[in-house]
Design a protein around this motif. Sequence first.
Motif, PDB file in Angstrom:
ATOM      1  N   UNK A 136     -18.568 -24.690  -6.621  1.00  0.00           N
ATOM      2  CA  UNK A 136     -18.098 -23.334  -6.331  1.00  0.00           C
ATOM      3  C   UNK A 136     -18.576 -22.457  -7.468  1.00  0.00           C
ATOM      4  N   UNK A 137     -19.498 -21.533  -7.171  1.00  0.00           N
ATOM      5  CA  UNK A 137     -20.116 -20.737  -8.225  1.00  0.00           C
ATOM      6  C   UNK A 137     -19.589 -19.310  -8.293  1.00  0.00           C
ATOM      7  N   UNK A 138     -19.375 -18.693  -7.118  1.00  0.00           N
ATOM      8  CA  UNK A 138     -19.117 -17.248  -7.085  1.00  0.00           C
ATOM      9  C   UNK A 138     -17.924 -16.902  -6.200  1.00  0.00           C
ATOM     10  N   UNK A 139     -17.283 -15.807  -6.538  1.00  0.00           N
ATOM     11  CA  UNK A 139     -16.237 -15.214  -5.709  1.00  0.00           C
ATOM     12  C   UNK A 139     -16.490 -13.718  -5.591  1.00  0.00           C
ATOM     13  N   UNK A 140     -16.334 -13.200  -4.401  1.00  0.00           N
ATOM     14  CA  UNK A 140     -16.383 -11.751  -4.194  1.00  0.00           C
ATOM     15  C   UNK A 140     -14.960 -11.313  -3.894  1.00  0.00           C
ATOM     16  N   UNK A 141     -14.322 -10.705  -4.868  1.00  0.00           N
ATOM     17  CA  UNK A 141     -12.914 -10.331  -4.799  1.00  0.00           C
ATOM     18  C   UNK A 141     -12.811  -8.900  -4.275  1.00  0.00           C
ATOM     19  N   UNK A 142     -12.172  -8.731  -3.119  1.00  0.00           N
ATOM     20  CA  UNK A 142     -12.146  -7.416  -2.462  1.00  0.00           C
ATOM     21  C   UNK A 142     -10.723  -6.953  -2.192  1.00  0.00           C
ATOM     22  N   UNK A 143     -10.421  -5.761  -2.666  1.00  0.00           N
ATOM     23  CA  UNK A 143      -9.154  -5.102  -2.345  1.00  0.00           C
ATOM     24  C   UNK A 143      -9.487  -4.018  -1.325  1.00  0.00           C
ATOM     25  N   UNK A 144      -9.011  -4.203  -0.104  1.00  0.00           N
ATOM     26  CA  UNK A 144      -9.331  -3.285   0.986  1.00  0.00           C
ATOM     27  C   UNK A 144      -8.075  -2.500   1.347  1.00  0.00           C
ATOM     28  N   UNK A 145      -8.192  -1.180   1.407  1.00  0.00           N
ATOM     29  CA  UNK A 145      -7.037  -0.332   1.676  1.00  0.00           C
ATOM     30  C   UNK A 145      -7.455   0.860   2.531  1.00  0.00           C
ATOM     31  N   UNK A 146      -6.504   1.415   3.260  1.00  0.00           N
ATOM     32  CA  UNK A 146      -6.790   2.620   4.047  1.00  0.00           C
ATOM     33  C   UNK A 146      -6.370   3.880   3.297  1.00  0.00           C
ATOM     34  N   UNK A 147      -5.944   3.728   2.045  1.00  0.00           N
ATOM     35  CA  UNK A 147      -5.546   4.875   1.234  1.00  0.00           C
ATOM     36  C   UNK A 147      -6.766   5.627   0.727  1.00  0.00           C
ATOM     37  N   UNK A 148      -6.622   6.939   0.587  1.00  0.00           N
ATOM     38  CA  UNK A 148      -7.730   7.760   0.112  1.00  0.00           C
ATOM     39  C   UNK A 148      -8.008   7.517  -1.370  1.00  0.00           C
ATOM     40  N   UNK A 149      -6.911   7.374  -2.160  1.00  0.00           N
ATOM     41  CA  UNK A 149      -7.047   7.172  -3.595  1.00  0.00           C
ATOM     42  C   UNK A 149      -6.321   5.898  -4.018  1.00  0.00           C
ATOM     43  N   UNK A 150      -6.837   5.232  -5.020  1.00  0.00           N
ATOM     44  CA  UNK A 150      -6.221   4.030  -5.549  1.00  0.00           C
ATOM     45  C   UNK A 150      -5.586   4.336  -6.897  1.00  0.00           C
ATOM     46  N   UNK A 151      -4.444   3.740  -7.142  1.00  0.00           N
ATOM     47  CA  UNK A 151      -3.754   3.992  -8.399  1.00  0.00           C
ATOM     48  C   UNK A 151      -4.447   3.262  -9.551  1.00  0.00           C
ATOM     49  N   UNK A 152      -4.214   3.733 -10.738  1.00  0.00           N
ATOM     50  CA  UNK A 152      -4.776   3.070 -11.923  1.00  0.00           C
ATOM     51  C   UNK A 152      -4.197   1.673 -12.066  1.00  0.00           C
ATOM     52  N   UNK A 153      -2.929   1.506 -11.660  1.00  0.00           N
ATOM     53  CA  UNK A 153      -2.297   0.190 -11.726  1.00  0.00           C
ATOM     54  C   UNK A 153      -3.044  -0.806 -10.844  1.00  0.00           C
ATOM     55  N   UNK A 154      -3.422  -0.382  -9.626  1.00  0.00           N
ATOM     56  CA  UNK A 154      -4.161  -1.271  -8.725  1.00  0.00           C
ATOM     57  C   UNK A 154      -5.529  -1.636  -9.307  1.00  0.00           C
ATOM     58  N   UNK A 155      -6.193  -0.658  -9.897  1.00  0.00           N
ATOM     59  CA  UNK A 155      -7.497  -0.920 -10.507  1.00  0.00           C
ATOM     60  C   UNK A 155      -7.361  -1.888 -11.685  1.00  0.00           C
ATOM     61  N   UNK A 156      -6.336  -1.680 -12.487  1.00  0.00           N
ATOM     62  CA  UNK A 156      -6.103  -2.567 -13.630  1.00  0.00           C
ATOM     63  C   UNK A 156      -5.761  -3.983 -13.150  1.00  0.00           C
TER      64      UNK A 156
END
Length: 284
Positions: free
Chosen positions: A186-206
Motif C-alpha cells: 500500500x503506497x498511496x492514499x488520496x484523502x478527500x473531504x467532500x462537502x456541499x458547503x460553499x466555504x470550509x472552516x479553518x478547523x476543517x482545513x486544519x
Amino acid sequence: MFEKILICTDFADGLHRLTHFVSSLAAGGIKQIVFLHVVPLSEKGIIPKVDNEQIEQAQSRLSGAIDNSLAGVDVKIEVQSGRPVEMILRVAQGYQSELIVLGSQAHSLLTEKLIGSIMADLSHQTTIPLLVLRPQLIAAFTAEELALRCQHLLRYLLVPYDGSETSNFLVQQIKQLAQKQPRPYLECCRLCWITDLQLLSQLERDTLSQVKADLETAALQVKAEFHRGSVLTELLELAQMDGISAIAIASGTIGTFQEWLVSSVAAELLRQSWCPVLFFPSKQ
C-alpha cells in the motif's frame, strides 16, 4: 498489506479466474490464499442433503489454484455445503483470514431488501475487512491486465473523510495496516473531504492537514484535498482517475433498518461503484 486472504466465488462472479494468478497475488505480499465455494444443500426429498456431485465439480474447477501455487505461498481450496455466510465466517476463522474477497452484482436498495445481501450479513458478523469486486470488471480484464491488477491489488486507496467517528475509524484502520506491512504494497492514499458547503472552516482545513500528517507517519504518500458537490457523485468520478486501486470505506449501518430508511453513501458505493471497494465493518 494483507497476507492471508479468503477469496469466495460462486463462479458467476468470475473470481475463480484468480486461481490462475497466484504468483501475481504473491507479488503483492499475499502469503496465504484460500479459495472457497459454497454448494447449497440439495432440496430433493424431504430432508436437505449434501450435493456430492456439485462439490466434486467445484473442486475440479478450482484445482488450478494448486497447479499455480508457489513456494512460500500457501494455497488452499475449500468447497463447503451449507449457507454461504455461515460457511464464509467458519472458513475465515479457521484460516485466520485478514481479508475476505467477494464478487457483487450491481443492484438497487429495494432488491437488497427483498433478497438480502451476503456482504451486508457478513458486515454485521465479522470485523474482517471485505474487498468487493464487480464481476464485470474481472471479466473485462485480459490475462496481462488481471495479473497486473493482482500484483497491485490495494496499492492506491481513495479515502473519503468528513471528520466523523466513522471516517476517523477508517483512517486508523488504514494506518495500522500500512504500519505492519513489511514492504510498501500500500503506497498511496488520496484523502478527500467532500462537502456541499460553499466555504470550509479553518478547523476543517486544519483537521484534514492533521489526518494527512498522521497517515504519513505510516510511510504513506498522501494527497489531501477538498471537493465541493455530492459525496457519492464526486467519489465515483474520482475513482476513475489517478490510478485508484480501490475506494476505502467504513460503516456500521449497511443492511440495517437505519440504512434502509436513509441510504448511506457507503451502501450506495457498494451498489454502484465499478471500482473495487475495500470495506471496513465498524462496530462503533
